[in-house]
Design an enzyme around this catalytic site. Structure first.
Site, mmCIF file in Angstrom:
data_model
loop_
_atom_site.group_PDB
_atom_site.id
_atom_site.type_symbol
_atom_site.label_atom_id
_atom_site.label_comp_id
_atom_site.label_asym_id
_atom_site.label_seq_id
_atom_site.Cartn_x
_atom_site.Cartn_y
_atom_site.Cartn_z
ATOM 1 N N GLU A 51 0.616 -1.298 -0.132
ATOM 2 C CA GLU A 51 -0.073 0.133 0.008
ATOM 3 C C GLU A 51 0.920 1.156 0.151
ATOM 4 O O GLU A 51 0.472 2.395 -0.515
ATOM 5 C CB GLU A 51 -0.952 -0.174 1.366
ATOM 6 C CG GLU A 51 -2.090 -0.820 1.157
ATOM 7 C CD GLU A 51 -1.781 -2.289 1.672
ATOM 8 O OE1 GLU A 51 -0.363 -2.495 1.860
ATOM 9 O OE2 GLU A 51 -2.583 -3.161 1.725
ATOM 10 N N PHE A 113 -11.685 -7.434 13.720
ATOM 11 C CA PHE A 113 -10.440 -7.724 12.848
ATOM 12 C C PHE A 113 -10.314 -6.704 11.742
ATOM 13 O O PHE A 113 -11.091 -6.282 11.232
ATOM 14 C CB PHE A 113 -11.010 -9.049 12.106
ATOM 15 C CG PHE A 113 -9.804 -9.668 10.990
ATOM 16 C CD1 PHE A 113 -8.580 -9.898 11.251
ATOM 17 C CD2 PHE A 113 -10.177 -9.492 9.820
ATOM 18 C CE1 PHE A 113 -7.690 -10.322 10.455
ATOM 19 C CE2 PHE A 113 -9.361 -10.088 8.718
ATOM 20 C CZ PHE A 113 -8.208 -10.448 9.226
ATOM 21 N N GLN A 114 -8.939 -6.403 11.525
ATOM 22 C CA GLN A 114 -8.273 -5.530 10.743
ATOM 23 C C GLN A 114 -8.918 -4.180 11.111
ATOM 24 O O GLN A 114 -9.023 -3.250 10.234
ATOM 25 C CB GLN A 114 -8.788 -5.687 9.334
ATOM 26 C CG GLN A 114 -7.835 -7.136 8.880
ATOM 27 C CD GLN A 114 -7.489 -7.232 7.438
ATOM 28 O OE1 GLN A 114 -8.214 -6.690 6.542
ATOM 29 N NE2 GLN A 114 -6.345 -7.661 7.058
ATOM 30 N N LYS A 163 -17.546 -0.263 6.106
ATOM 31 C CA LYS A 163 -18.016 -1.105 5.188
ATOM 32 C C LYS A 163 -19.419 -1.074 4.985
ATOM 33 O O LYS A 163 -19.782 -1.092 3.742
ATOM 34 C CB LYS A 163 -17.427 -2.641 5.423
ATOM 35 C CG LYS A 163 -17.885 -3.629 4.247
ATOM 36 C CD LYS A 163 -17.331 -5.090 4.554
ATOM 37 C CE LYS A 163 -17.589 -6.097 3.434
ATOM 38 N NZ LYS A 163 -17.010 -7.389 3.918
ATOM 39 N N MET A 481 24.543 8.152 2.586
ATOM 40 C CA MET A 481 24.551 9.498 3.467
ATOM 41 C C MET A 481 24.653 8.935 4.983
ATOM 42 O O MET A 481 25.247 10.080 5.685
ATOM 43 C CB MET A 481 22.995 9.954 3.620
ATOM 44 C CG MET A 481 22.921 11.287 3.745
ATOM 45 S SD MET A 481 24.206 12.516 3.173
ATOM 46 C CE MET A 481 23.343 13.288 1.963
#
Lengths: 573, 164
Positions: A51, A113-114, A163, A481
């Site tokens: 993502e 969940f999630q 949802k 760096m």
């Protein structure tokens, strides 16, 4: 009126916003949305492999076009994976709309969940965020999200959608609002005329003026106006990392980038200036060095669309709040109408001084003491081969600074990098986002063997969608760096900055169906790079071995003034 | 210097957390914070007292103004204003001498005893924060069981109003 489900309204609203591509990854909470996407063809979805990459693709699209990019991710880990990309866009003021799934309303707060509190997690790194509480609000919320993201000081906006707001069987009349009015959000659309007049009075009376262009010029589409002002007044100009290309890299007025790794002449000119006209730069710590020693003789005119950026770190003598383009336009008409001109004699000797600085140290690196290819040579070759016209999407580290110093951009919006947040892993997805939207342009990802591995999985996305970017990997076999700082400040104790067990990048690229090239000698560089860019429809991964001991110079001495710089490993100003 | 900043805020879920988050995120100090809906139910009024130099307070008001849910911001301490805070303080009052002393002190400060048991008094007091501080100071002989303060609310003097 047409009846649509919440999911269909989201997709239709995106279409009505003129969105062509969205970048995302499906999951439980957004399945209704993905089903709605499947059943139409106007909005095309690009499936990334992580993502974070979706947000960088959307972000890069916005940097190249000025329009908000769109990402779509699921709840929980999908949303948290997007956070780095959202923060990247936030720090650089990039317009973006990120749609995140959320668990069903009745489960929120129950550790479902999630489930994560995306509003809470994203709050410090968004311009604003919304949670959809009623499905019928979706069109208005999405319109507001784009409006907020794209106006004023741009930034990312998150829309969190439970949802059950997208259930296919719950249908609502759909109408997309043309405009939204928000009593609490009224971005400033012009500068204060009196302040602009005062500013130009001061500017035209300067003996040692410098124009400082910041990201606001690029994001605010004000390069043309800036260039006109520079040509009209013949004033030396420097730019921040975010404003490369605002003024053409090869323009003689251009002193190059300023700040920590700015050019000698830019930093010297800033230090000795009597008037600094800052347009759209926020005086961040990588630009100012020690704020108490910053430009001791300069009066400061600061133009910024965000009042909070003015006098935050450096006090402005003349603050002007407004969009760069409109303010510059007004400045231009004042200069054109004014009988007062910059004093020609003073300006002439100012330029002589600057040319002397430029001649002394400008753009210098050593090639003679080593067999190894210098990273700067690779960037100069890229510049030559692409004529300064490519989109250069950079990762973060030494290679980013070399690209900023040695690629001479002809145009704005073509330098795509994570300037403020410094997000390693940004480069490849950014290049992908640009290439998908500008298929005919040369798009290079300048990266290192450290950064590229932070989103290397996107080589797979490139296969799926045929995204033929050119990856220019400056391979110095270490986190350059970090190692440079360890060399300079920690007696070369290279703690965890050495990349052991690097993959064979050529084989890795090939395993994804791309072309891999390994270049070890400078003599082979030009041929290989030309060949790579000639392969218009192939992704080419150029693994280029460069001197692992090279440092980026100039480098300002911490907490010093603008003119306190290391110029090489042994010379200091 | 101490500042009292008044904010008109959209009465939306999460709006308060944006304000509170801003203060911690930017390392601004909060001395007290009060928030409640106004006569217009779509608006909340929030009062925050903070301590900072001019530069910090300028940043606070600018950053507050940037929040999308914030409708208006005013630094009340820039002009004439009235500030009030409510305090309820529960004290041990288990013998006649102490009870009389508390009653006397409360009267001087124009506090009211709003609850009493055999062993305790609860005093209510309204005033500026410094007056409430002074009352606590004056009670140093008594034994304080519990203090609850509302935080400061403020309003400009005269005809100036903070509204849409």
């Amino acid at each position: 009126m047409e009846l649509l489900s919440g999911a269909e309204m989201v997709v239709r609203a995106l279409k009505d916003e003129g969105v062509e591509y969205i970048y995302g990854y499906p999951g439980g909470s957004v399945l209704h949305l993905y089903d709605a996407l499947f059943q139409q063809e106007d909005v095309q979805h690009v499936l990334v492999r992580h993502e974070q990459a979706a947000t960088h693709m959307a972000d890069a699209y916005a940097r190249a076009t000025g329009k908000a990019g769109v990402a779509l991710v699921t709840s929980g880990p999908g949303a948290t994976n997007a956070i780095t990309g959202i923060a990247t866009a936030y720090t650089d003021s990039i317009p973006m709309v990120v749609i995140t799934g959320q668990v069903m309303s009745h489960l929120i707060g129950e550790d479902a969940f999630q489930e994560t509190d995306m509003l809470g997690i994203s709050r410090p790194v968004v311009k604003h965020n919304f949670s959809v509480q009623r499905a019928e609000d979706i069109p208005t919320i999405i319109r507001k999200a784009f409006h907020i993201a794209q106006t004023g000081r741009p930034g990312p906006v998150v829309v969190d959608i439970p949802k059950d707001m997208t259930t296919p069987t719950d249908r609502f009349p759909y109408e997309y609002p043309k405009n939204v009015k928000m009593r609490s959000y009224n971005p400033i659309n012009r500068g204060h005329a009196g302040q602009i007049k005062k500013a130009m009075d001061l500017f035209l009376s300067a003996k040692r003026p410098v124009i400082l262009a910041g990201g606001g010029v690029v994001i605010g589409q004000a390069s043309e106006e800036l260039r006109e002002l520079i040509n009209l007044t013949n004033v030396p100009t420097t730019n921040t990392l975010m404003a490369l290309g605002a003024l053409a890299g090869r323009d003689r007025h251009n002193l190059g980038m300023l700040g920590m790794h700015g050019s000698y002449e830019a930093n010297m000119a800033m230090h000795h200036a009597d008037v600094i006209l800052n347009i759209g730069a926020r005086f961040d710590d990588r630009v100012t060095n020690g704020t108490d020693k910053f430009c001791p003789t300069a009066k400061i005119i600061h133009v910024d669309i965000d009042p909070a950026s003015i006098s935050k770190t450096i006090r402005a003598d003349i603050p002007i709040v407004g969009p760069a383009k409109i303010v510059l336009d007004e400045m231009l008409s004042i200069v054109k109408a004014s009988t007062k001109q910059l004093d020609a004699e003073s300006l002439k000797s100012w330029w002589e001084q600057i040319e002397e600085w430029r001649g002394r140290h400008g753009g210098r690196y050593r090639t003679d003491d080593s067999e190894l290819m210098k990273p700067q040579q690779v960037i100069e070759m890229l510049d030559t081969i692409t004529n300064g016209d490519a989109y250069v999407c950079s990762d973060v580290g030494q290679h980013q600074m070399y690209a900023a110093q040695y690629y001479k951009f002809n145009h704005p919006n073509r330098w795509i990098n994570s300037g403020g947040l410094g997000t390693m892993g940004f480069g490849l997805p950014a290049a992908m986002g640009v290439k998908m939207n500008f298929p005919d342009a040369d798009v290079a990802c300048v990266t290192g063997e450290g950064s590229i591995q932070m989103n290397i999985q996107e080589l797979s996305t490139c296969s799926q969608y045929d995204i033929p970017v050119k990856i220019i990997c400056l391979n110095n076999q270490s986190l350059g760096m970090v190692r440079q700082w360890q060399d300079m400040n920690y007696e070369s104790r290279h703690s965890q900055s050495y990349m052991k067990s690097l993959p064979d990048f050529v084989k890795l690229a090939e395993s994804y169906g791309h072309v891999g090239m390994k270049v070890d000698k400078y003599a082979d560089l030009e041929g290989a790079m030309r060949e790579a860019f000639a392969m218009k429809d192939r992704l080419v991964f150029m693994d280029i071995a460069v001197d692992p001991f090279e440092h980026v110079y100039p480098m300002q001495v911490p907490r010093g003034s603008m003119r306190d710089m290391w110029l090489s490993k042994t010379e200091r100003t | 210097m101490r500042h009292i900043i008044s904010v008109l805020l959209e009465n939306e879920p999460g709006a308060l957390s944006r304000v509170v988050g801003l203060f911690s995120q930017r390392n601004f100090n909060i001395e007290s914070l009060t928030v409640a809906p106004t006569d217009d139910e779509t608006l909340s009024r929030l009062t925050v007292t903070t301590i900072g130099d001019d530069r910090v307070v300028e940043q606070i008001t600018k950053q507050l103004n940037k929040l999308i849910d914030v409708v208006k911001v005013v630094d009340l301490t820039e002009g004439e204003h009235i500030e009030r805070e409510l305090m309820m303080i529960k004290l041990k009052a288990n013998n006649g001498t102490v009870r009389a002393e508390i009653k006397r002190t409360a009267d001087i400060f124009r506090g009211q005893i709003i609850d009493a048991t055999q062993n305790t008094f609860t005093v209510q007091m309204v005033g500026s924060s410094s007056k409430l501080d002074a009352f606590i100071e004056a009670l140093s002989g008594a034994s304080i069981l519990e203090v609850v303060r509302s935080g400061v609310s403020g309003i400009a003097r005269g005809e100036k109003v903070l509204s849409l």
